[in-house]
Write a protein that holds these residues in place. Structure first.
Motif, PDB file in Angstrom:
ATOM      1  N   TYR B  39       0.856  -1.182   0.000  1.00 28.15           N
ATOM      2  CA  TYR B  39       0.000   0.000   0.000  1.00 28.15           C
ATOM      3  C   TYR B  39       0.896   1.237   0.000  1.00 28.15           C
ATOM      4  CZ  TYR B  39      -4.258   2.676   1.178  1.00 28.15           C
ATOM      5  OH  TYR B  39      -5.337   3.530   1.171  1.00 28.15           O
ATOM      6  N   LEU B 111      -8.385  -2.587  -1.730  1.00 26.86           N
ATOM      7  CA  LEU B 111      -8.058  -2.538  -0.307  1.00 26.86           C
ATOM      8  C   LEU B 111      -8.776  -3.619   0.507  1.00 26.86           C
ATOM      9  CD1 LEU B 111      -8.132   1.155   0.968  1.00 26.86           C
ATOM     10  CD2 LEU B 111      -6.344  -0.530   1.332  1.00 26.86           C
ATOM     11  N   GLY B 112      -9.897  -4.070  -0.043  1.00 30.51           N
ATOM     12  CA  GLY B 112     -10.657  -5.126   0.630  1.00 30.51           C
ATOM     13  C   GLY B 112      -9.807  -6.363   0.874  1.00 30.51           C
ATOM     14  N   TRP B 114      -6.782  -6.376   1.865  1.00 31.94           N
ATOM     15  CA  TRP B 114      -6.050  -6.193   3.114  1.00 31.94           C
ATOM     16  C   TRP B 114      -6.992  -6.407   4.296  1.00 31.94           C
ATOM     17  CZ3 TRP B 114      -3.200  -1.064   4.901  1.00 31.94           C
ATOM     18  CH2 TRP B 114      -2.436  -1.366   6.034  1.00 31.94           C
ATOM     19  N   VAL B 115      -8.184  -5.815   4.180  1.00 28.57           N
ATOM     20  CA  VAL B 115      -9.180  -5.980   5.246  1.00 28.57           C
ATOM     21  C   VAL B 115      -9.440  -7.474   5.461  1.00 28.57           C
ATOM     22  CG1 VAL B 115     -11.562  -5.513   5.922  1.00 28.57           C
ATOM     23  CG2 VAL B 115     -10.249  -3.754   4.712  1.00 28.57           C
ATOM     24  N   LEU B 118      -6.525  -9.167   7.193  1.00 27.98           N
ATOM     25  CA  LEU B 118      -6.497  -8.826   8.625  1.00 27.98           C
ATOM     26  C   LEU B 118      -7.482  -9.686   9.403  1.00 27.98           C
ATOM     27  CD1 LEU B 118      -6.409  -4.907   8.512  1.00 27.98           C
ATOM     28  CD2 LEU B 118      -4.619  -6.395   9.397  1.00 27.98           C
ATOM     29  N   GLN B 119      -8.604  -9.967   8.759  1.00 32.93           N
ATOM     30  CA  GLN B 119      -9.658 -10.734   9.420  1.00 32.93           C
ATOM     31  C   GLN B 119      -9.282 -12.191   9.640  1.00 32.93           C
ATOM     32  OE1 GLN B 119     -13.117  -9.620  10.302  1.00 32.93           O
ATOM     33  NE2 GLN B 119     -11.663  -7.959  10.474  1.00 32.93           N
TER      34      GLN B 119
END
Lengths: 119, 129, 99
Positions: B39, B111-112, B114-115, B118-119
């Motif tokens: 990023y 970006l989703g 990365w989200v 993270l989850q």
């Protein structure tokens, strides 16, 4: 699957592209239904200043994005009180209703979230 | 254990190497990397156009070799990449640019990713903040 | 919680912010330019030394050596580690926070 929360600490002044990119991550997380808190710290608090005219330096203002955060589900918006005082700022100068957090509370706050991402 | 690793700083920043050393150690310790995410200025690492002096290391090439060797999921934020002129064949065509400068093993995406990483990861570590 | 700090204490308010956010039972790992905080006789080293004894301090060896700090000069409470140890450290803690 247990949903993990995400706290994004934003610390760049608004003239930096990085400030927008921090907000973009908050919005992406919210769009995926991840409970997301936002803590403004250090120079990140400068993003909250009212009266910015970013167009003067060829930037798009972040104000609209910031004000849209609650609409997109980012409701837990906090600001580091120490960082505000250091810069002589008060709540009246903020374009968002952010909850002030004292230094002593920050450790517990970071503990509360499953993931903490600093941007 | 599954690690998600994000890098935010570009090839000129020491973080580009720290993140690679950490990622190599994750594998060496017998763990998995569920996703690498580039990023901000880190998207420049996905460009193949950088030319380094012969006696200096080429961190972008080292990242590519590492991802290929271990067949990792390396994702580059598409919005950050487009802003900084890092385009794959599809994007170069879409935006009518004269050349593409990235491609496999990196993949441009949102970006989703990365989200999502993270989850699902046991540990998420960010470099170059 | 493992805090990872990478910025030189002189150039950033983040160094101070990280120390403010550090809980007494947590760990702090210095990497990249943050290892300059370990310069002998510096004010930043003094501020690390007064952290509660329960805070564990670490620094990445390659970053320390690359910046000309002598390992012998470092205070005893700072443990010098490599990246494999950093991986294990990140698993010993519930989460990793980068500053």
């Amino acid at each position: 699957m247990t949903m993990k929360s995400l706290l994004i600490i934003s610390r760049h002044p608004p003239a930096r592209q990085a400030a927008r990119e921090a907000l973009d991550l908050a919005l992406a997380a919210a769009a995926f239904g991840v409970p997301t808190g936002l803590l403004f710290m250090d120079d990140g608090v400068l993003q909250l200043l009212k009266g910015q005219d970013a167009a003067q330096i060829g930037r798009k203002s972040l104000a609209a994005n910031l004000q849209a955060l609650p609409m997109f589900g980012v409701e837990d918006i906090m600001v580091c009180q120490h960082s505000m005082s250091e810069r002589g700022l008060g709540a009246a100068q903020c374009l968002l209703d952010a909850r002030p957090v004292q230094s002593a509370e920050i450790a517990a706050l970071l503990d509360h979230y499953d993931q903490v991402v600093t941007l | 254990m599954k690690f998600a690793i994000a890098l935010l700083a570009g090839p000129q920043d020491p973080a580009a190497r720290s993140a690679l050393c950490f990622a190599q150690a994750v594998i060496a310790e017998g763990h998995q990397i569920s996703r690498l995410f580039l990023y901000r200025d880190a998207v420049h690492l996905a460009s193949t156009l950088g030319v380094q002096p012969q006696d200096e290391s080429d961190i972008a090439a080292e990242w590519r070799q590492f991802i290929e060797k271990h067949e990792l999921d390396g994702v580059v934020c598409i919005a950050a990449a487009l802003r900084r002129g890092v385009l794959d064949e599809d994007e170069a065509k879409r935006w009518d640019r004269p050349t593409a400068n990235t491609g496999a093993p990196w993949e441009l995406s949102g970006l989703g990713q990365w989200v999502d990483a993270l989850q699902s990861a046991d540990r998420a570590v960010t470099f170059g903040t | 919680m493992l805090h990872i700090l990478r910025h030189s204490p002189g150039s950033e308010t983040r160094f101070a912010s990280c120390l403010r956010a550090l809980g007494a039972q947590q760990s702090l790992l210095l990497l990249e330019d943050a290892v300059y905080a370990l310069l002998p006789h510096s004010r930043t080293l003094a501020s690390l030394q007064i952290l509660p004894g329960s805070v564990r301090l670490y620094a990445i060896e390659a970053d320390v050596l690359a910046r000309g700090l002598a390992l012998d000069d470092l205070p005893e409470r700072v443990k010098i580690i490599d990246y494999s140890a950093m991986v294990r450290l990140s698993l010993e803690h519930k989460k990793v926070v980068s500053w």
